[in-house]
Design a protein around this motif. Structure first.
Motif, mmCIF file in Angstrom:
data_model
loop_
_atom_site.group_PDB
_atom_site.id
_atom_site.type_symbol
_atom_site.label_atom_id
_atom_site.label_comp_id
_atom_site.label_asym_id
_atom_site.label_seq_id
_atom_site.Cartn_x
_atom_site.Cartn_y
_atom_site.Cartn_z
ATOM 1 N N ILE A 1 0.857 -1.185 0.000
ATOM 2 C CA ILE A 1 0.000 0.000 0.000
ATOM 3 C C ILE A 1 0.892 1.235 0.000
ATOM 4 O O ILE A 1 1.886 1.277 0.730
ATOM 5 C CB ILE A 1 -0.913 -0.007 1.241
ATOM 6 N N ASP A 2 0.550 2.238 -0.795
ATOM 7 C CA ASP A 2 1.373 3.449 -0.843
ATOM 8 C C ASP A 2 0.916 4.466 0.206
ATOM 9 O O ASP A 2 -0.021 4.212 0.971
ATOM 10 C CB ASP A 2 1.397 4.049 -2.250
ATOM 11 N N ALA A 3 1.576 5.621 0.237
ATOM 12 C CA ALA A 3 1.283 6.655 1.227
ATOM 13 C C ALA A 3 -0.130 7.216 1.091
ATOM 14 O O ALA A 3 -0.693 7.733 2.060
ATOM 15 C CB ALA A 3 2.306 7.784 1.109
ATOM 16 N N ALA A 4 -0.715 7.104 -0.093
ATOM 17 C CA ALA A 4 -2.081 7.593 -0.316
ATOM 18 C C ALA A 4 -3.130 6.533 0.026
ATOM 19 O O ALA A 4 -4.302 6.700 -0.289
ATOM 20 C CB ALA A 4 -2.241 8.038 -1.770
ATOM 21 N N GLU A 5 -2.693 5.422 0.663
ATOM 22 C CA GLU A 5 -3.584 4.320 1.046
ATOM 23 C C GLU A 5 -4.231 3.646 -0.162
ATOM 24 O O GLU A 5 -5.410 3.279 -0.142
ATOM 25 C CB GLU A 5 -4.651 4.781 2.046
ATOM 26 N N VAL A 6 -3.434 3.486 -1.224
ATOM 27 C CA VAL A 6 -3.875 2.802 -2.426
ATOM 28 C C VAL A 6 -3.036 1.535 -2.584
ATOM 29 O O VAL A 6 -1.819 1.558 -2.371
ATOM 30 C CB VAL A 6 -3.716 3.704 -3.669
ATOM 31 N N ILE A 7 -3.658 0.431 -2.954
ATOM 32 C CA ILE A 7 -2.941 -0.822 -3.181
ATOM 33 C C ILE A 7 -2.127 -0.687 -4.468
ATOM 34 O O ILE A 7 -2.680 -0.361 -5.525
ATOM 35 C CB ILE A 7 -3.919 -2.001 -3.283
ATOM 36 N N VAL A 8 -0.825 -0.917 -4.362
ATOM 37 C CA VAL A 8 0.052 -0.750 -5.519
ATOM 38 C C VAL A 8 0.641 -2.058 -6.018
ATOM 39 O O VAL A 8 1.156 -2.117 -7.139
ATOM 40 C CB VAL A 8 1.192 0.262 -5.243
ATOM 41 N N ALA A 9 0.575 -3.132 -5.223
ATOM 42 C CA ALA A 9 1.135 -4.408 -5.658
ATOM 43 C C ALA A 9 0.583 -5.552 -4.821
ATOM 44 O O ALA A 9 0.269 -5.378 -3.645
ATOM 45 C CB ALA A 9 2.663 -4.391 -5.565
ATOM 46 N N VAL A 10 0.459 -6.707 -5.453
ATOM 47 C CA VAL A 10 0.158 -7.956 -4.767
ATOM 48 C C VAL A 10 1.160 -8.979 -5.259
ATOM 49 O O VAL A 10 1.451 -9.058 -6.440
ATOM 50 C CB VAL A 10 -1.301 -8.436 -5.001
ATOM 51 N N SER A 11 1.701 -9.752 -4.330
ATOM 52 C CA SER A 11 2.705 -10.745 -4.702
ATOM 53 C C SER A 11 2.760 -11.854 -3.658
ATOM 54 O O SER A 11 2.241 -11.710 -2.552
ATOM 55 C CB SER A 11 4.081 -10.081 -4.833
#
Length: 86
Positions: A74-84
């Motif tokens: 999760i990035d600083a803007a509370e958005v999911i950026v990756a799943v692994s």
């Protein structure tokens, strides 16, 4: 000198076992790519059948690899950026 030769023989045998390749998608990350770009709050409504690690900016994480563990970044803007997996 004899001990040195024995140590070298022992060390030469280390690491000769093949390392198994991780099972691709063992944690189900491939099936969750639609989460990328979604707000992190969506995770509160979900249930997972495996261990999940939520990774936020600046968070310390271990370097151990568990092929069945799902990592969600999760990035600083509370958005999911990756799943692994891992």
């Amino acid at each position: 000198m004899r001990n040195l030769a024995l140590i070298l023989v022992v060390l030469a045998g280390c690491g000769t076992e093949p390392v198994a390749d991780p099972v691709p998608g063992a944690c189900g990350a491939r099936d969750l790519t639609e989460l990328i770009g979604q707000p992190a709050a969506v995770l509160e409504t979900m249930r997972f059948g495996q261990v999940v690690r939520i990774i936020r900016p600046g968070m310390a994480v271990t370097m151990d690899y568990l092929e069945s563990r799902l990592n969600i970044e999760i990035d600083a803007a509370e958005v999911i950026v990756a799943v692994s997996c891992g």
